[in-house]
Design an enzyme around this catalytic site. Structure first.
Site, PDB file in Angstrom:
ATOM      1  N   SER A 145       0.871  -1.185   0.000  1.00 61.59           N
ATOM      2  CA  SER A 145       0.000   0.000   0.000  1.00 61.59           C
ATOM      3  C   SER A 145       0.903   1.229   0.000  1.00 61.59           C
ATOM      4  O   SER A 145       2.068   1.151   0.431  1.00 61.59           O
ATOM      5  CB  SER A 145      -0.839  -0.011   1.281  1.00 61.59           C
ATOM      6  OG  SER A 145      -1.478   1.233   1.470  1.00 61.59           O
ATOM      7  N   TYR A 158      -2.005  -1.105  10.325  1.00 61.16           N
ATOM      8  CA  TYR A 158      -1.965  -1.240   8.858  1.00 61.16           C
ATOM      9  C   TYR A 158      -0.692  -0.589   8.337  1.00 61.16           C
ATOM     10  O   TYR A 158       0.052  -1.170   7.547  1.00 61.16           O
ATOM     11  CB  TYR A 158      -3.211  -0.569   8.256  1.00 61.16           C
ATOM     12  CG  TYR A 158      -3.390  -0.765   6.771  1.00 61.16           C
ATOM     13  CD1 TYR A 158      -3.887  -1.967   6.267  1.00 61.16           C
ATOM     14  CD2 TYR A 158      -3.092   0.248   5.868  1.00 61.16           C
ATOM     15  CE1 TYR A 158      -4.072  -2.145   4.896  1.00 61.16           C
ATOM     16  CE2 TYR A 158      -3.275   0.080   4.502  1.00 61.16           C
ATOM     17  CZ  TYR A 158      -3.761  -1.118   4.022  1.00 61.16           C
ATOM     18  OH  TYR A 158      -3.945  -1.297   2.665  1.00 61.16           O
TER      19      TYR A 158
HETATM   20  N1  LIG Z   1      -8.684  -0.503  -1.339  1.00 57.62           N
HETATM   21  C1  LIG Z   1      -7.688   0.317  -1.083  1.00 57.62           C
HETATM   22  O1  LIG Z   1      -7.876   1.546  -0.974  1.00 57.62           O
HETATM   23  C2  LIG Z   1      -6.276  -0.205  -0.961  1.00 57.62           C
HETATM   24  C3  LIG Z   1      -5.219   0.719  -0.979  1.00 57.62           C
HETATM   25  C4  LIG Z   1      -3.919   0.259  -0.849  1.00 57.62           C
HETATM   26  C5  LIG Z   1      -3.668  -1.084  -0.730  1.00 57.62           C
HETATM   27  N2  LIG Z   1      -4.707  -1.977  -0.715  1.00 57.62           N
HETATM   28  C6  LIG Z   1      -4.369  -3.396  -0.565  1.00 57.62           C
HETATM   29  O2  LIG Z   1      -4.900  -4.124  -1.644  1.00 57.62           O
HETATM   30  C7  LIG Z   1      -5.120  -5.488  -1.243  1.00 57.62           C
HETATM   31  C8  LIG Z   1      -6.505  -5.917  -1.665  1.00 57.62           C
HETATM   32  O3  LIG Z   1      -7.452  -5.139  -0.944  1.00 57.62           O
HETATM   33  P1  LIG Z   1      -8.882  -4.716  -1.523  1.00 57.62           P
HETATM   34  O4  LIG Z   1      -8.949  -3.249  -1.466  1.00 57.62           O
HETATM   35  O5  LIG Z   1      -9.136  -5.412  -2.792  1.00 57.62           O
HETATM   36  O6  LIG Z   1      -9.801  -5.274  -0.330  1.00 57.62           O
HETATM   37  P2  LIG Z   1     -11.036  -6.261  -0.310  1.00 57.62           P
HETATM   38  O7  LIG Z   1     -11.457  -6.290   1.116  1.00 57.62           O
HETATM   39  O8  LIG Z   1     -12.032  -5.907  -1.365  1.00 57.62           O
HETATM   40  O9  LIG Z   1     -10.408  -7.670  -0.716  1.00 57.62           O
HETATM   41  C9  LIG Z   1      -9.541  -8.367   0.140  1.00 57.62           C
HETATM   42  C10 LIG Z   1      -9.669  -9.844  -0.167  1.00 57.62           C
HETATM   43  O10 LIG Z   1      -8.784 -10.557   0.697  1.00 57.62           O
HETATM   44  C11 LIG Z   1      -9.483 -11.682   1.241  1.00 57.62           C
HETATM   45  N3  LIG Z   1      -8.867 -12.078   2.493  1.00 57.62           N
HETATM   46  C12 LIG Z   1      -8.866 -11.393   3.674  1.00 57.62           C
HETATM   47  N4  LIG Z   1      -8.238 -12.098   4.626  1.00 57.62           N
HETATM   48  C13 LIG Z   1      -7.824 -13.254   4.038  1.00 57.62           C
HETATM   49  C14 LIG Z   1      -7.131 -14.390   4.515  1.00 57.62           C
HETATM   50  N5  LIG Z   1      -6.729 -14.490   5.802  1.00 57.62           N
HETATM   51  N6  LIG Z   1      -6.852 -15.377   3.650  1.00 57.62           N
HETATM   52  C15 LIG Z   1      -7.273 -15.305   2.355  1.00 57.62           C
HETATM   53  N7  LIG Z   1      -7.951 -14.262   1.848  1.00 57.62           N
HETATM   54  C16 LIG Z   1      -8.228 -13.252   2.687  1.00 57.62           C
HETATM   55  C17 LIG Z   1     -10.922 -11.192   1.380  1.00 57.62           C
HETATM   56  O11 LIG Z   1     -11.842 -12.256   1.525  1.00 57.62           O
HETATM   57  C18 LIG Z   1     -11.083 -10.378   0.110  1.00 57.62           C
HETATM   58  O12 LIG Z   1     -11.498 -11.182  -0.965  1.00 57.62           O
HETATM   59  C19 LIG Z   1      -4.884  -5.519   0.269  1.00 57.62           C
HETATM   60  O13 LIG Z   1      -3.592  -6.020   0.536  1.00 57.62           O
HETATM   61  C20 LIG Z   1      -4.976  -4.048   0.662  1.00 57.62           C
HETATM   62  O14 LIG Z   1      -4.250  -3.762   1.840  1.00 57.62           O
HETATM   63  C21 LIG Z   1      -6.001  -1.568  -0.837  1.00 57.62           C
END
Ligand SMILES: NC(=O)c1ccc[n+]([C@@H]2O[C@H](COP(=O)([O-])OP(=O)(O)OC[C@H]3O[C@@H](n4cnc5c(N)ncnc54)[C@H](O)[C@@H]3O)[C@@H](O)[C@H]2O)c1
Length: 274
Positions: A145, A158
Site C-alpha cells: 500500500s 496497517y
Molecule cells: N482498497 C484500497 O484503498 C487499498 C489501498 C492500498 C492497498 N490496498 C491493498 O490491496 C489489497 C486488496 O485489498 P482490496 O482493497 O481489494 O480489499 P477487499 O477487502 O475488497 O479484498 C480483500 C480480499 O482478501 C481476502 N482475504 C482477507 N483475509 C484473508 C485471509 N486471511 N486469507 C485469504 N484471503 C483473505 C478477502 O476475503 C477479500 O477477498 C490488500 O492487501 C490491501 O491492503 C487496498
C-alpha cells in the site's frame, strides 16, 4: 500483456483488487487460481475466469504450503504468485497502539495484520522460491500500500505492517534477483473496494471512509491494469497513483515537515467527521 505467465495464483482474489486482477489476467490468456478465505467468492470469480478456486487462509502457513503444492501438482508450475489478500481494522478510540480495531472488530488487530499483511508474503516465498529457483525463475508480486511508503492516518497497525511488507519485498528482490526471481511491490492509495467501505460492483468512485477521497480514488480495474503493466515492465515499485512518488520524495527530503503536514491532514479529517 504478460507473455511468459501461463499460471498465476492471486490471493484475496474473491473481491476488490484481487478479483479485478484475476479478470485482467484471464483476458491476457493466463490460467488463474483464485485463492480466498471467502470460498463462495473465490468460486464465483473462478467460474467467471474459467480458473480454479481454492479456499485458503493466507495467515496459516500449512494452508499456504498446501495451496502451492496442490496447484503445482494438479495444474502446473506457478509462474506468478500475487500476494494480494490484506486487512486493516483502524485505530480504536483514536489510539495508535490499541489492541482492538476501531472500524472492524478483531481480537488482536496487530497480530492479524502481521499474519495477513506480512507473514502471508513470507509463507508464499518460503514455499515457492526454492521451486522457482530450481526451474530457473518466477515472479512474486506483493500488494502492500502507499501506507507502506507513507502512512495511513487512523490505522497504525496497517501502516506498520505495510511498511514491513515493502521491506520484505525489497529483501526478496535483493536476495533472489540473481536466482531469476522477479519481485514487484504494489503501493496504491485509495481504490474503490470493500476495504474503504465501497461494495463490489457498486460503481461508486467516491465516499467510503478514512479521508480516502481527498486524493482521488481509482477503480479496482484501473489498478489491475497498472499492476499488469508493471509486471510486463518488471518494475519493482508499482505505483498506481503517480502522486505517491512525489510524496515519497517530500517525506525523504524533510521528515519533520512531512509529519507536520500529515498532522494537519489528520485534523482536517477529524473536523470533517464532526
Ligand atoms: N482498497 C484500497 O484503498 C487499498 C489501498 C492500498 C492497498 N490496498 C491493498 O490491496 C489489497 C486488496 O485489498 P482490496 O482493497 O481489494 O480489499 P477487499 O477487502 O475488497 O479484498 C480483500 C480480499 O482478501 C481476502 N482475504 C482477507 N483475509 C484473508 C485471509 N486471511 N486469507 C485469504 N484471503 C483473505 C478477502 O476475503 C477479500 O477477498 C490488500 O492487501 C490491501 O491492503 C487496498
Amino acid at each position: 500483456m504478460i507473455s511468459d505467465v501461463a499460471i498465476a495464483v492471486v490471493t484475496g482474489g474473491g473481491h476488490g483488487i484481487g478479483r479485478a486482477l484475476c479478470r485482467r489476467l484471464h483476458r491476457d490468456g493466463v490460467h488463474v487460481v483464485v485463492a480466498d478465505i471467502d470460498k463462495a467468492a473465490a468460486e464465483a470469480v473462478a467460474a467467471d475466469v474459467h480458473g480454479t478456486a481454492h479456499a485458503v487462509d493466507v495467515a496459516n502457513e500449512t494452508d499456504m504450503a498446501m495451496l502451492i503444492e496442490r496447484v503445482e501438482t494438479d495444474t502446473g508450475p506457478i509462474d506468478l504468485f500475487v500476494s494480494n489478500a490484506g486487512v486493516g481494522f483502524g485505530d480504536a478510540d483514536g489510539n495508535a497502539a490499541s489492541r482492538h480495531g476501531g472500524m472492524h472488530q478483531v481480537d488482536d488487530r496487530w497480530e492479524t495484520c502481521w499474519q495477513i499483511n506480512v507473514m502471508a508474503h513470507v509463507f508464499a516465498a518460503r514455499a515457492l522460491v526454492p521451486r522457482m529457483v530450481k526451474r530457473g525463475g518466477g515472479y512474486l508480486v506483493n500488494v502492500a500500500s502507499a501506507a507502506g511508503l507513507l502512512a495511513q492516518i487512523g490505522d497504525a497497525a496497517y501502516t506498520a505492517t505495510k511498511h514491513a511488507a515493502v521491506g520484505f519485498a525489497e529483501a526478496l528482490a535483493i536476495t533472489h534477483g540473481d536466482d531469476g526471481i522477479r519481485v514487484s511491490v504494489v503501493c496504491p492509495q485509495a481504490v474503490a473496494t470493500r476495504m474503504i467501505g465501497i461494495e463490489d460492483d457498486s460503481d461508486a468512485m467516491e465516499g467510503g471512509f478514512g479521508g480516502n477521497e481527498v486524493d482521488g480514488i481509482l477503480s479496482a480495474d484501473e489498478v489491475a491494469d497498472c499492476i499488469v503493466a508493471g509486471i510486463a515492465d518488471e518494475r519493482f515499485l508499482i505505483l498506481t497513483h503517480p502522486q505517491v512518488s512525489t510524496y515519497v520524495q517530500r517525506r525523504a527530503a524533510d521528515h519533520d515537515r512531512w509529519i507536520g503536514g500529515m498532522r494537519k491532514f489528520r485534523r482536517r479529517i477529524i473536523a470533517a467527521k464532526t
